[in-house]
Design a protein around this motif. Structure first.
Motif, PDB file in Angstrom:
ATOM      1  N   GLU A 138     -10.805   1.115  -4.100  1.00  0.00           N
ATOM      2  CA  GLU A 138      -9.811   1.849  -4.790  1.00  0.00           C
ATOM      3  C   GLU A 138      -8.837   0.779  -5.381  1.00  0.00           C
ATOM      4  O   GLU A 138      -8.333   0.891  -6.784  1.00  0.00           O
ATOM      5  CB  GLU A 138      -9.278   3.025  -4.028  1.00  0.00           C
ATOM      6  CG  GLU A 138     -10.326   4.105  -3.481  1.00  0.00           C
ATOM      7  CD  GLU A 138      -9.665   4.949  -2.679  1.00  0.00           C
ATOM      8  OE1 GLU A 138      -8.551   4.802  -1.972  1.00  0.00           O
ATOM      9  OE2 GLU A 138     -10.119   6.040  -2.633  1.00  0.00           O
ATOM     10  N   PHE A 139      -8.224  -0.214  -4.761  1.00  0.00           N
ATOM     11  CA  PHE A 139      -7.172  -1.211  -5.180  1.00  0.00           C
ATOM     12  C   PHE A 139      -7.808  -1.981  -6.262  1.00  0.00           C
ATOM     13  O   PHE A 139      -7.102  -2.062  -7.443  1.00  0.00           O
ATOM     14  CB  PHE A 139      -6.713  -2.051  -4.047  1.00  0.00           C
ATOM     15  CG  PHE A 139      -5.852  -3.043  -4.435  1.00  0.00           C
ATOM     16  CD1 PHE A 139      -4.442  -2.530  -5.036  1.00  0.00           C
ATOM     17  CD2 PHE A 139      -6.119  -4.261  -4.420  1.00  0.00           C
ATOM     18  CE1 PHE A 139      -3.608  -3.421  -5.315  1.00  0.00           C
ATOM     19  CE2 PHE A 139      -5.041  -5.323  -4.651  1.00  0.00           C
ATOM     20  CZ  PHE A 139      -4.099  -4.773  -5.199  1.00  0.00           C
ATOM     21  N   THR A 186      -0.686   5.465  -1.342  1.00  0.00           N
ATOM     22  CA  THR A 186      -1.143   4.072  -0.647  1.00  0.00           C
ATOM     23  C   THR A 186      -0.932   2.798  -1.554  1.00  0.00           C
ATOM     24  O   THR A 186      -0.385   1.775  -0.929  1.00  0.00           O
ATOM     25  CB  THR A 186      -2.565   4.213  -0.380  1.00  0.00           C
ATOM     26  OG1 THR A 186      -2.607   5.451   0.539  1.00  0.00           O
ATOM     27  CG2 THR A 186      -3.305   2.906   0.347  1.00  0.00           C
ATOM     28  N   TYR A 187      -1.038   2.947  -2.801  1.00  0.00           N
ATOM     29  CA  TYR A 187      -1.339   1.843  -3.822  1.00  0.00           C
ATOM     30  C   TYR A 187      -0.178   1.679  -4.955  1.00  0.00           C
ATOM     31  O   TYR A 187      -0.398   0.624  -5.586  1.00  0.00           O
ATOM     32  CB  TYR A 187      -2.662   1.797  -4.473  1.00  0.00           C
ATOM     33  CG  TYR A 187      -3.800   1.748  -3.516  1.00  0.00           C
ATOM     34  CD1 TYR A 187      -3.921   0.642  -2.745  1.00  0.00           C
ATOM     35  CD2 TYR A 187      -4.787   2.793  -3.069  1.00  0.00           C
ATOM     36  CE1 TYR A 187      -4.918   0.514  -1.997  1.00  0.00           C
ATOM     37  CE2 TYR A 187      -5.812   2.608  -2.320  1.00  0.00           C
ATOM     38  CZ  TYR A 187      -5.933   1.293  -1.801  1.00  0.00           C
ATOM     39  OH  TYR A 187      -6.930   1.208  -0.794  1.00  0.00           O
ATOM     40  N   TYR A 188       0.590   2.673  -4.778  1.00  0.00           N
ATOM     41  CA  TYR A 188       1.773   2.533  -5.969  1.00  0.00           C
ATOM     42  C   TYR A 188       2.498   1.108  -6.172  1.00  0.00           C
ATOM     43  O   TYR A 188       2.607   0.617  -7.047  1.00  0.00           O
ATOM     44  CB  TYR A 188       2.811   3.562  -5.884  1.00  0.00           C
ATOM     45  CG  TYR A 188       3.813   3.500  -6.845  1.00  0.00           C
ATOM     46  CD1 TYR A 188       3.423   4.011  -8.359  1.00  0.00           C
ATOM     47  CD2 TYR A 188       4.913   2.541  -6.740  1.00  0.00           C
ATOM     48  CE1 TYR A 188       4.497   3.872  -9.253  1.00  0.00           C
ATOM     49  CE2 TYR A 188       6.034   2.446  -7.480  1.00  0.00           C
ATOM     50  CZ  TYR A 188       5.650   3.249  -9.082  1.00  0.00           C
ATOM     51  OH  TYR A 188       6.644   2.887  -9.839  1.00  0.00           O
ATOM     52  N   CYS A 236      -6.315  -1.944 -10.211  1.00  0.00           N
ATOM     53  CA  CYS A 236      -6.178  -3.258 -10.638  1.00  0.00           C
ATOM     54  C   CYS A 236      -6.821  -3.500 -11.892  1.00  0.00           C
ATOM     55  O   CYS A 236      -6.277  -4.150 -13.054  1.00  0.00           O
ATOM     56  CB  CYS A 236      -6.362  -4.415  -9.534  1.00  0.00           C
ATOM     57  SG  CYS A 236      -5.203  -4.864  -8.377  1.00  0.00           S
ATOM     58  N   GLU A 252       1.573  -1.625  -4.804  1.00  0.00           N
ATOM     59  CA  GLU A 252       0.891  -2.891  -4.535  1.00  0.00           C
ATOM     60  C   GLU A 252       0.532  -2.991  -6.521  1.00  0.00           C
ATOM     61  O   GLU A 252       0.314  -4.045  -6.889  1.00  0.00           O
ATOM     62  CB  GLU A 252      -0.540  -2.459  -3.867  1.00  0.00           C
ATOM     63  CG  GLU A 252      -0.405  -2.791  -2.373  1.00  0.00           C
ATOM     64  CD  GLU A 252      -1.520  -2.676  -1.557  1.00  0.00           C
ATOM     65  OE1 GLU A 252      -2.246  -3.711  -1.784  1.00  0.00           O
ATOM     66  OE2 GLU A 252      -1.644  -1.963  -0.862  1.00  0.00           O
ATOM     67  N   VAL A 253       0.034  -1.668  -6.795  1.00  0.00           N
ATOM     68  CA  VAL A 253      -0.192  -1.851  -8.459  1.00  0.00           C
ATOM     69  C   VAL A 253       0.948  -2.435  -8.916  1.00  0.00           C
ATOM     70  O   VAL A 253       0.933  -3.000  -9.984  1.00  0.00           O
ATOM     71  CB  VAL A 253      -0.808  -0.375  -8.782  1.00  0.00           C
ATOM     72  CG1 VAL A 253      -0.954  -0.410 -10.181  1.00  0.00           C
ATOM     73  CG2 VAL A 253      -1.942  -0.211  -8.091  1.00  0.00           C
TER      74      VAL A 253
END
Length: 157
Positions: free
Chosen positions: A54-55, A11-13, A59, A15-16
């Motif tokens: 979680e994001f 989900t976040y790869y 971060c 974005e991170v």
């Protein structure tokens, strides 16, 4: 709080990774740091209490990992000696030595000014997205960015 790690990673790869690129500006290094972020998150998932998204949690790990990496890099380089008095930050970032000096100023700058400036200039994020990362308004992000910019210009002079 239980964390489904495969889902978190998938989900976040990106974005991170994008967030890390705002601070590092090197694709290879950003990939390495992003992997490190997820490794650290996996190691410390028991400490995640769910008080933030979680994001936001990822971060925070990414920011600290980037800061550590930038510190390592700054120890290896020397400061430039000549600094022009009429400062236009966008133009200065094109020059490697002056870019390094701005990064050093950012390194010593207090939060949240440092991170907001990096997200806006290096990450090219909108004020709305920056506000969302901090859990604040778009106006807050806009004002914080302009204050950061003024602080950098003052320190360059």
């Amino acid at each position: 709080m239980s964390v489904d790690f495969d889902k978190l990673y998938n989900t976040y790869y990106m974005e991170v990774y994008s967030y890390v690129m705002t601070m590092i500006k090197n694709t290879h290094m950003a990939e390495e740091i992003t992997q490190e972020v997820f490794f650290k998150a996996l190691k410390t998932k028991q400490q995640y209490q769910g008080n933030s998204s979680e994001f936001t949690w990822l971060c925070a790990i990414a920011k600290n990992t980037c800061i550590d990496e930038l510190r390592k890099q700054s120890r290896k380089k020397e400061m430039p000696e000549d600094i022009p008095s009429d400062v236009n930050i966008s133009k200065l970032l094109e020059d490697e030595n002056l870019s390094f000096q701005i990064h050093q100023i950012l390194h010593s700058m207090e939060e949240p000014y440092k991170e907001v400036f990096q997200l806006r200039i290096f990450g090219e994020l909108s004020f709305q997205k920056i506000g969302k990362i901090f859990g604040k308004t778009e106006t807050w992000a806009r004002v914080t960015y302009h204050r950061a910019r003024l602080k950098i210009q003052e320190r360059m002079e």
